[in-house]
Write a protein that holds these residues in place. Structure first.
Motif, PDB file in Angstrom:
ATOM      1  N   PRO A   1       0.612  -1.241   0.603  1.00 48.99           N
ATOM      2  CA  PRO A   1       0.070  -0.063  -0.276  1.00 48.99           C
ATOM      3  C   PRO A   1       0.692   1.840  -0.073  1.00 48.99           C
ATOM      4  N   ALA A   2       0.588   2.459  -1.119  1.00 47.85           N
ATOM      5  CA  ALA A   2       1.428   3.087  -0.571  1.00 47.85           C
ATOM      6  C   ALA A   2       1.017   4.607   0.916  1.00 47.85           C
ATOM      7  N   MET A   3       2.037   4.675   1.380  1.00 45.56           N
ATOM      8  CA  MET A   3       2.197   5.800   2.132  1.00 45.56           C
ATOM      9  C   MET A   3       1.462   6.887   1.968  1.00 45.56           C
ATOM     10  N   LYS A   4       0.560   7.329   2.418  1.00 45.94           N
ATOM     11  CA  LYS A   4      -0.335   8.462   2.487  1.00 45.94           C
ATOM     12  C   LYS A   4       0.454   9.793   3.609  1.00 45.94           C
ATOM     13  N   ARG A   5       1.687   9.703   3.982  1.00 47.48           N
ATOM     14  CA  ARG A   5       1.817  10.879   5.202  1.00 47.48           C
ATOM     15  C   ARG A   5       1.723  12.033   4.157  1.00 47.48           C
ATOM     16  N   LYS A   6       1.229  13.055   4.933  1.00 45.34           N
ATOM     17  CA  LYS A   6       1.668  14.227   4.593  1.00 45.34           C
ATOM     18  C   LYS A   6       3.158  15.237   4.976  1.00 45.34           C
ATOM     19  N   ILE A   7       3.869  15.525   4.391  1.00 43.39           N
ATOM     20  CA  ILE A   7       5.032  16.247   4.301  1.00 43.39           C
ATOM     21  C   ILE A   7       4.815  17.673   3.795  1.00 43.39           C
ATOM     22  N   LYS A   8       4.758  18.509   5.036  1.00 45.52           N
ATOM     23  CA  LYS A   8       4.814  20.105   4.899  1.00 45.52           C
ATOM     24  C   LYS A   8       5.556  20.328   6.345  1.00 45.52           C
ATOM     25  N   PHE A   9       5.187  22.106   6.628  1.00 46.23           N
ATOM     26  CA  PHE A   9       6.282  22.510   7.170  1.00 46.23           C
ATOM     27  C   PHE A   9       6.128  24.238   7.123  1.00 46.23           C
ATOM     28  N   ARG A  10       6.465  24.735   8.176  1.00 48.05           N
ATOM     29  CA  ARG A  10       5.219  26.366   8.547  1.00 48.05           C
ATOM     30  C   ARG A  10       6.787  26.710   9.295  1.00 48.05           C
ATOM     31  N   ALA A  11       6.864  27.611   9.010  1.00 46.54           N
ATOM     32  CA  ALA A  11       8.093  28.486   9.653  1.00 46.54           C
ATOM     33  C   ALA A  11       8.124  30.255  10.117  1.00 46.54           C
ATOM     34  N   TRP A  12       8.437  30.598  10.906  1.00 44.62           N
ATOM     35  CA  TRP A  12       8.488  31.246  12.156  1.00 44.62           C
ATOM     36  C   TRP A  12       9.747  32.346  11.471  1.00 44.62           C
ATOM     37  N   SER A  13       9.159  33.518  11.310  1.00 43.54           N
ATOM     38  CA  SER A  13      10.027  34.463  10.041  1.00 43.54           C
ATOM     39  C   SER A  13      10.554  35.916  11.403  1.00 43.54           C
ATOM     40  N   HIS A  14      11.620  36.331  12.257  1.00 45.80           N
ATOM     41  CA  HIS A  14      12.487  36.147  13.158  1.00 45.80           C
ATOM     42  C   HIS A  14      12.284  37.825  12.876  1.00 45.80           C
ATOM     43  N   LYS A  15      12.547  38.109  11.688  1.00 39.93           N
ATOM     44  CA  LYS A  15      12.743  39.524  11.276  1.00 39.93           C
ATOM     45  C   LYS A  15      11.192  40.454  11.584  1.00 39.93           C
ATOM     46  N   ASP A  16      10.054  39.491  10.461  1.00 41.93           N
ATOM     47  CA  ASP A  16       8.854  40.105  10.793  1.00 41.93           C
ATOM     48  C   ASP A  16       8.001  39.483  12.091  1.00 41.93           C
ATOM     49  N   GLY A  17       8.692  38.918  12.302  1.00 41.08           N
ATOM     50  CA  GLY A  17       7.317  38.132  13.986  1.00 41.08           C
ATOM     51  C   GLY A  17       6.282  37.512  13.765  1.00 41.08           C
ATOM     52  N   ASP A  18       6.181  36.602  12.320  1.00 40.13           N
ATOM     53  CA  ASP A  18       5.417  36.188  11.802  1.00 40.13           C
ATOM     54  C   ASP A  18       5.277  34.889  10.924  1.00 40.13           C
ATOM     55  N   MET A  19       4.161  34.222  12.056  1.00 41.51           N
ATOM     56  CA  MET A  19       4.693  32.178  11.253  1.00 41.51           C
ATOM     57  C   MET A  19       3.907  33.325   9.883  1.00 41.51           C
ATOM     58  N   LEU A  20       4.722  31.766   9.327  1.00 40.04           N
ATOM     59  CA  LEU A  20       4.513  31.187   7.635  1.00 40.04           C
ATOM     60  C   LEU A  20       3.685  30.216   7.803  1.00 40.04           C
ATOM     61  N   SER A  21       2.835  30.081   6.787  1.00 40.55           N
ATOM     62  CA  SER A  21       1.875  28.638   6.756  1.00 40.55           C
ATOM     63  C   SER A  21       2.921  28.089   5.564  1.00 40.55           C
ATOM     64  N   TRP A  22       1.716  26.768   5.663  1.00 39.77           N
ATOM     65  CA  TRP A  22       2.521  25.812   4.354  1.00 39.77           C
ATOM     66  C   TRP A  22       2.288  26.191   3.432  1.00 39.77           C
TER      67      TRP A  22
END
Length: 142
Positions: A1-22
């Motif tokens: 069976p195929a693996m259906k795991r979602k690989i994604k990230f988010r990132a915190w911008s230290h410069k802008d103080g904001d969370m960047l979504s996938w």
């Protein structure tokens, strides 16, 4: 069976103080005006209030179906019985990747006894994401 795991990230911008979504990160890879964002996130670690801190999706959601990422702060209920005893215990901890444990854990204040638990589906689905270490650092006891 195929693996259906979602690989994604988010990132915190230290410069802008904001969370960047996938969604923002992945769309920026195709946006000619902002095509450098995805590259910057993966190549500029967040030191000295510049760059980004990258956080991986754990593959789990909490009891409200909110996705759980590294750096999230969770309220969890420890399992009753066995090592933990027969009294329900609630803990607030940070989601981290721990290679020695073989995956993601929820870690709370350190003590000579147990101070983390593996973030399996039972802990995730009964737990609650209440913030993250960048927006809500005061939710964690040190």
């Amino acid at each position: 069976p195929a693996m259906k795991r979602k690989i994604k990230f988010r990132a915190w911008s230290h410069k802008d103080g904001d969370m960047l979504s996938w969604m923002l990160l992945s769309q920026s890879a195709f946006n000619r005006d902002n095509c450098h964002l995805m590259y910057d996130v993966f190549t500029q670690p967040g030191f000295n209030n510049t760059g980004y801190t990258l956080m991986q999706f754990t593959g789990n959601t909490d009891k409200s179906k909110k996705e759980i990422y590294e750096g999230d702060i969770m309220k969890i209920q420890l399992p009753v019985g066995g090592f933990w005893g027969n009294t329900p215990i609630e803990k607030t901890g940070v989601v981290r990747y721990e290679a020695e444990c073989g995956g993601f854990i929820v870690e709370w204040e350190y003590s000579k006894n147990q101070h983390h638990i593996i973030l399996d589906c039972d802990i995730a689905y009964t737990g609650e994401v209440i913030g993250n270490t960048f927006h809500d650092p005061t939710l964690i006891k040190h």
